[in-house]
Scaffold this motif. Sequence first.
Motif, PDB file in Angstrom:
ATOM      1  N   LEU A  84       0.837  -1.188  -0.011  1.00  0.00           N
ATOM      2  CA  LEU A  84       0.115   0.212  -0.109  1.00  0.00           C
ATOM      3  C   LEU A  84       0.910   1.130  -0.001  1.00  0.00           C
ATOM      4  O   LEU A  84       1.772   1.359   0.972  1.00  0.00           O
ATOM      5  N   VAL A  85       0.511   2.035  -0.887  1.00  0.00           N
ATOM      6  CA  VAL A  85       1.282   3.660  -0.975  1.00  0.00           C
ATOM      7  C   VAL A  85      -0.095   4.419  -0.726  1.00  0.00           C
ATOM      8  O   VAL A  85      -0.952   4.771  -1.448  1.00  0.00           O
ATOM      9  N   PRO A  86      -0.069   4.828   0.475  1.00  0.00           N
ATOM     10  CA  PRO A  86      -1.398   5.771   1.018  1.00  0.00           C
ATOM     11  C   PRO A  86      -1.693   6.898  -0.209  1.00  0.00           C
ATOM     12  O   PRO A  86      -0.695   7.579  -0.543  1.00  0.00           O
ATOM     13  N   GLY A  87      -2.760   6.792  -0.579  1.00  0.00           N
ATOM     14  CA  GLY A  87      -3.334   7.851  -1.483  1.00  0.00           C
ATOM     15  C   GLY A  87      -2.740   7.776  -2.846  1.00  0.00           C
ATOM     16  O   GLY A  87      -3.066   8.725  -3.839  1.00  0.00           O
ATOM     17  N   VAL A  88      -2.272   6.784  -3.120  1.00  0.00           N
ATOM     18  CA  VAL A  88      -1.539   6.661  -4.681  1.00  0.00           C
ATOM     19  C   VAL A  88      -2.288   5.219  -5.007  1.00  0.00           C
ATOM     20  O   VAL A  88      -2.968   5.216  -6.052  1.00  0.00           O
ATOM     21  N   THR A  89      -1.817   4.034  -4.512  1.00  0.00           N
ATOM     22  CA  THR A  89      -2.280   2.791  -5.195  1.00  0.00           C
ATOM     23  C   THR A  89      -2.048   1.819  -3.975  1.00  0.00           C
ATOM     24  O   THR A  89      -1.378   1.754  -3.114  1.00  0.00           O
ATOM     25  N   GLN A  90      -3.009   0.826  -4.240  1.00  0.00           N
ATOM     26  CA  GLN A  90      -3.265  -0.237  -3.410  1.00  0.00           C
ATOM     27  C   GLN A  90      -2.965  -1.532  -4.180  1.00  0.00           C
ATOM     28  O   GLN A  90      -3.775  -1.763  -5.296  1.00  0.00           O
ATOM     29  N   LEU A  91      -2.130  -2.570  -3.648  1.00  0.00           N
ATOM     30  CA  LEU A  91      -2.063  -3.878  -4.312  1.00  0.00           C
ATOM     31  C   LEU A  91      -2.344  -4.988  -3.361  1.00  0.00           C
ATOM     32  O   LEU A  91      -1.445  -5.330  -2.650  1.00  0.00           O
ATOM     33  N   GLY A  92      -3.397  -5.645  -3.239  1.00  0.00           N
ATOM     34  CA  GLY A  92      -3.675  -6.312  -2.266  1.00  0.00           C
ATOM     35  C   GLY A  92      -4.948  -6.230  -1.280  1.00  0.00           C
ATOM     36  O   GLY A  92      -6.167  -5.648  -2.114  1.00  0.00           O
ATOM     37  N   VAL A  93      -4.953  -6.904  -0.394  1.00  0.00           N
ATOM     38  CA  VAL A  93      -6.280  -6.796   0.532  1.00  0.00           C
ATOM     39  C   VAL A  93      -5.928  -5.975   1.932  1.00  0.00           C
ATOM     40  O   VAL A  93      -6.842  -5.950   2.739  1.00  0.00           O
ATOM     41  N   MET A  94      -4.864  -4.969   1.918  1.00  0.00           N
ATOM     42  CA  MET A  94      -4.570  -4.403   2.820  1.00  0.00           C
ATOM     43  C   MET A  94      -5.742  -3.230   3.415  1.00  0.00           C
ATOM     44  O   MET A  94      -6.046  -2.527   2.488  1.00  0.00           O
ATOM     45  N   PRO A 131      -0.459   9.311   3.678  1.00  0.00           N
ATOM     46  CA  PRO A 131       0.845   9.463   3.145  1.00  0.00           C
ATOM     47  C   PRO A 131       1.716   9.902   4.385  1.00  0.00           C
ATOM     48  O   PRO A 131       1.387  11.082   4.985  1.00  0.00           O
ATOM     49  N   GLY A 132       2.943   9.330   4.091  1.00  0.00           N
ATOM     50  CA  GLY A 132       3.880   9.839   5.184  1.00  0.00           C
ATOM     51  C   GLY A 132       5.194   9.424   4.913  1.00  0.00           C
ATOM     52  O   GLY A 132       5.524   9.043   3.526  1.00  0.00           O
ATOM     53  N   ARG A 133       6.192   9.368   5.669  1.00  0.00           N
ATOM     54  CA  ARG A 133       7.655   9.201   5.424  1.00  0.00           C
ATOM     55  C   ARG A 133       8.394   7.917   6.290  1.00  0.00           C
ATOM     56  O   ARG A 133       9.283   7.608   6.538  1.00  0.00           O
ATOM     57  N   ILE A 134       7.389   6.835   6.600  1.00  0.00           N
ATOM     58  CA  ILE A 134       7.635   5.959   7.440  1.00  0.00           C
ATOM     59  C   ILE A 134       7.510   4.452   6.843  1.00  0.00           C
ATOM     60  O   ILE A 134       6.262   4.378   6.195  1.00  0.00           O
TER      61      ILE A 134
END
Length: 292
Positions: free
Chosen positions: A128-138, A145-148
């Motif tokens: 998961l890349v928040p606010g960008v794209t999701q690949l899976g069931v997460m 979005p952040g830096r961790i």
Amino acid sequence: MAVLIGPETKVLCQGMTGRTATFHCGRMLSYGTQLVAGVVPGKGGNRHLDLPVYNHVREAIDATGANATIVFVPPNNAAAAIIEAIEAELPLIVCVTERIPILDMVRVRQALIGTQTRLIGPNSQGILVPGVTQLGVMSTVDASPGRIGIASRSASLTSEIVLQTTQAGLGQSTTIGVGGDPVHGVDLKTCVKLFLDDPDTDGVIVIGEIGGTEEEEAAELISELKPTKPIVALVAGRHAPPERRMGHAGAFASSSGGGTALSKIAALQSAGVVVAPNAATVGETMRKTLAV
């Protein structure tokens, strides 16, 4: 910059017409993921979720330019689906299927040798890349979005730590579920290296658990690299009884001294990793570590 996936990632779904795949593909599409086609042998030429369905991975790649796939194929056929994607030279495969037979996964690992393909899973909640794209069931509900960067063996703890880092005002650059089955693809060590090399990741959280030696191997890498980015870890299973599987496909504590929570914690601390005392304090531990 995200790790492994981004807005440019074009995704196939192997097994897309199944009930579970249909549900989660709908979620991914709603989140903005570039899901471009499905692959289901015998159903080529149809459409599902208003996307084309192909019989073979190579056919789908040629038609859509896909550069990733997510596998929702049942355990008995999942390894064959993964190997088909490897042979089609897809750069990224995410497999959410749980409990693929171990010998099947040994064949998958052999098929990966000498290729440029990265396999996430099986038994992975995805990327998961928040606010960008999701690949899976997460879950995406508490992500921000952040830096961790978060690399995890545990799906349920991933959701908890994503929430904590959001509440701490840190957010996530990318979250990766490496998968809980005993034999899988990309490991914690590889994820740590990806995050350390990512200029948009300021800190790394590793969520481990009993069984295997992935945490110890990650600790060895960290000892060698001596990174300046802070790394916080949580190892679940300190109170698990030995020689008993704890309901999770890969979680098995041995009394021989290896793969236990205490051995993993000791290795990580020796490498300079800050180990959170419990699951409720991981986000705050990272916030304080970053502030030092």
